[in-house]
Structure formats: C-alpha cells, structure tokens
Scaffold this active site. Structure first.
Site, PDB file in Angstrom:
ATOM      1  N   TYR A  80       0.843  -1.199   0.000  1.00  0.00           N
ATOM      2  CA  TYR A  80       0.000   0.000   0.000  1.00  0.00           C
ATOM      3  C   TYR A  80       0.876   1.246   0.000  1.00  0.00           C
ATOM      4  CZ  TYR A  80       1.003   0.427   5.040  1.00  0.00           C
ATOM      5  OH  TYR A  80       1.626   0.562   6.255  1.00  0.00           O
ATOM      6  N   CYS A  81       0.288   2.348  -0.503  1.00  0.00           N
ATOM      7  CA  CYS A  81       0.897   3.673  -0.362  1.00  0.00           C
ATOM      8  C   CYS A  81      -0.104   4.542   0.404  1.00  0.00           C
ATOM      9  CB  CYS A  81       1.266   4.257  -1.726  1.00  0.00           C
ATOM     10  SG  CYS A  81      -0.130   4.434  -2.863  1.00  0.00           S
ATOM     11  N   PHE A  82      -0.071   5.849   0.210  1.00  0.00           N
ATOM     12  CA  PHE A  82      -0.934   6.679   1.054  1.00  0.00           C
ATOM     13  C   PHE A  82      -2.411   6.480   0.734  1.00  0.00           C
ATOM     14  CE2 PHE A  82      -3.063  10.721   2.182  1.00  0.00           C
ATOM     15  CZ  PHE A  82      -2.890  10.632   3.561  1.00  0.00           C
ATOM     16  N   TYR A 122      -3.070   3.568   2.983  1.00  0.00           N
ATOM     17  CA  TYR A 122      -2.903   3.918   4.397  1.00  0.00           C
ATOM     18  C   TYR A 122      -4.081   4.730   4.913  1.00  0.00           C
ATOM     19  CZ  TYR A 122      -1.259   6.554   8.443  1.00  0.00           C
ATOM     20  OH  TYR A 122      -1.169   7.130   9.687  1.00  0.00           O
ATOM     21  N   SER A 127       1.427   2.762  -5.517  1.00  0.00           N
ATOM     22  CA  SER A 127       1.086   1.333  -5.479  1.00  0.00           C
ATOM     23  C   SER A 127       1.037   0.745  -6.883  1.00  0.00           C
ATOM     24  CB  SER A 127      -0.269   1.130  -4.795  1.00  0.00           C
ATOM     25  OG  SER A 127      -0.202   1.452  -3.425  1.00  0.00           O
TER      26      SER A 127
END
EC number: 2.9.1.3
Length: 370
Positions: free
Chosen positions: A94-96, A123, A102
């Site tokens: 995952y990214c933000f 996130y 991603s």
C-alpha cells in the site's frame, strides 16, 4: 492472482503482512504494527517529485520519478519488494491512498513475474477504519475504570483480565512521573493504531465491555484519544486497595529492580546502570516544582544515596526511603483528593483478588444480558 484487498478489518484481525511504499518520513509519522517500510522513493526523491507535480503537473512528476528511480537503484528496490512478496505470499502492499505509487510498484513487480495485490484506499483508508473503530467502541460498548493509590498493582490486576485495554502497555509508559521505560514510546498515531487494533480484535471475539486504568489524558508523551478520555470522566470506577508496605515493595520491584534490568538488557551492564541512574534522577527533577524546594532536596538526597549504594553493591534497600517519602508526602494526598472527587462513581472497592473477581463477574453479567 489474488484480488486487491477491500476487507480492511481482516488485515488487522489476521495480522496480515503489509509492505508500506510511502516515504520514510511518512512512515515515521505513523504506521501499523508489523508493517515494513520499503519505499518507492526516499524523502528527498519524494520532495522533488512533489515540487515538480505542483509546478508542472502529474505527467512531468511521473517522468521525474522514473528518472530518479532508475537503473541500479530501481533494481535494488525491486529486489527488496520481490523478497518481501516471496516471503509473505499472503501479504499486500500500500501507499498513502492506494494510488499511483502502489500501481507503479505493482507494475514493476509484474514485469519481474510477480503479481502482488494492494490495499484499496491505502494507508488513509486503514487509518480511517481504525479511527472509526475507537469512536464506535466508545459509542457502543460498556467501560469501567480501575483506580487506586500509586503502587496498588492496577496493571497487575488488569493483565489478568481478557477484556482489558492496556493504555500504559500500548504507550510503553507506566503513566507516572517515574513511568518512562528503557525503550522509546511509540509516536501518537502508532499508539492510536495499536489501541484501535486491540479493540477491533477483542470485539471480534465478542467482548463488548472493556476495563481501563483510570489515567490522565497524557500517558508519557501519548494522548488518550479524546472521545475515550471524555468518556473516562464519567465511566464507573472500581477502587483497588493494598497496604502501604505492599505498595512500597511493588514500586521497588517495578520502578527500580525491573527498570534497571530493562536498561541493562537494552544498553549493556555498565551503560545500562549509568543510564538507569540518570533516568531516576531526571524523573525526580521533573516533579521539582510540584514537590517544592525543601522536599525535593530531601527526597533527591535519599534517591542519590540509594542509587550510589545500588551501583556500588547491588543493594536496593535504601530506595525504600525516598519511595515511602514520595508516597506519604506527594502521591497519596493527591490520589486521596482525586478519590474524593470521584467517590460517586466508585461502585466497588477491594484488594487485588477481590477486584479481579468482581470485574470478571461484571463482564460475565454484561455478556449474559447482551
């Protein structure tokens, strides 16, 4: 290929391995227990791309990102992601927000022959789920607090219950002026996340009543979530009692013997003992103003003598002097005042065994009436 994850609760209930693609500075501000930070970009690279995005738009920013993370650097990061994916075939990345970063990492992994799913929403979605988890628990669950004078063993009693939310444990702090541990406290968001996951897992097991220690808003450097703290000003209270002698021995065990052992484990024998002594002196200095000049000087002298003897011979008996003084002259009068202010909320009082059995019976009644 496994589909991207939309069942966010299950990630935390099952302790699913998570690969965090955010930059180190983002990860340091807050993450999830067990998540591993394997960023697409360093902090400096992310800053450059962000500036480019603001000035020239998304296409230019993406082009710059590919230019910055290229060749051997790209290969090095790809190898780290590949190793994680192979070690954790049940995990997710995952990214933000589960967006561009991603997708880029998924694309590069796919080119290397690895299909690896992401967390939809990233996130931010997981963090929002955990914030909602705490809020919903406050709105929907039953809470009871355990209070008592310093050294009565509130934590000892709480940890014998299956419906405890251990605020001090999650904060890695014992909650008093002398409560700092040998290891660092979590950052605020990590504290909140760990607490929410604890709630999530216990509610999944059918627990709808929680026991908390009667804490202030701040546990060391961690703040109890506001909605929970506001509830704690009204929740019913169970008061734990113990003899003065037992309390002195418990404080000696927890705050002197065990804490010194913690410092030695973390820092080695020589540095550990030195840093432990420095910590104890600093803890006393932190309440200098509240103690007043004469009392601070007297108790500090007793502490200094006790530390000198402990460092010289290993004998900890002199520590009882300042502990007794601090209880009699500072902590007990303060807690007696607090008990009086909360008297109308106290529904039971007793020793450790009595309080533990009362709380177990209380939880049982709540489950049967649910």
């Amino acid at each position: 290929m496994r589909p991207d994850c939309t069942e966010l609760k299950q990630l935390f209930l099952d302790d699913v391995p998570l690969m965090d693609m955010r930059a180190p500075v983002e990860f340091a501000k807050g993450a999830f227990p067990g998540a591993i930070n394997l960023p697409l970009m360093t902090d400096q690279e992310r800053q450059k791309v962000g500036t480019c995005y603001k000035q020239q738009g998304q296409a230019a920013a993406i082009a710059l990102g590919h230019q910055l993370v290229n060749g051997a650097l790209k290969q090095q990061r790809l190898e780290a992601w590949t190793a994680f994916a192979q070690a954790h075939p049940d995990g997710y990345l995952y990214c933000f927000r589960g967006g561009l970063r991603s997708q880029i990492v998924q694309g590069w992994l796919k080119e290397a022959g690895i299909q690896y799913p992401k967390v939809v929403g990233g996130y931010k979605a997981m963090r929002n789920l955990l914030l909602d988890t705490t809020q919903h628990a406050v709105e929907q669950c039953d809470f009871v607090l355990v209070g008592g004078l310093t050294g009565t063993g509130k934590t000892d009693v709480l940890l014998q219950l299956d419906n405890v939310l251990d605020l001090e444990g999650h904060a890695n702090h014992r909650g008093s002026s002398f409560g700092k541990r040998a290891t660092a406290q979590p950052v605020q968001i990590d504290f909140e996340n760990a607490l929410a996951i604890d709630v999530l897992k216990k509610r999944a097991r059918g627990i709808e009543q929680f026991v908390l220690e009667d804490e202030g808003r701040i546990v060391g450097s961690c703040s109890v979530p506001l909605e929970l703290y506001q509830g704690m000003q009204q929740y019913p209270l169970v008061w734990l009692e113990d003899s003065f002698a037992n309390r002195v021995e418990r404080i000696l065990r927890d705050y002197v013997i065990n804490l010194c052992a913690e410092f030695i484990t973390v820092h080695g024998e020589e540095d550990g003992r030195r840093l432990f002594a420095e910590r104890m002196r600093q803890s006393m200095a932190n309440i200098h103003k509240r103690l007043g000049g004469e009392r601070f000087q007297r108790l500090s002298a007793l502490l200094g003598q006790a530390l000198d003897e402990q460092l010289h011979s290993g004998d900890v008996s002199l520590h009882r002097g300042w502990i007794e003084g601090l209880l009699n002259e500072y902590y007990d009068p303060m807690y007696a005042y607090q008990r009086e202010a909360k008297a109308s909320r106290i529904e039971f009082a007793g020793d450790g065994v009595e309080v533990r059995e009362y709380l177990k019976a209380r939880a049982l009644r709540q489950r049967h009436s649910a």
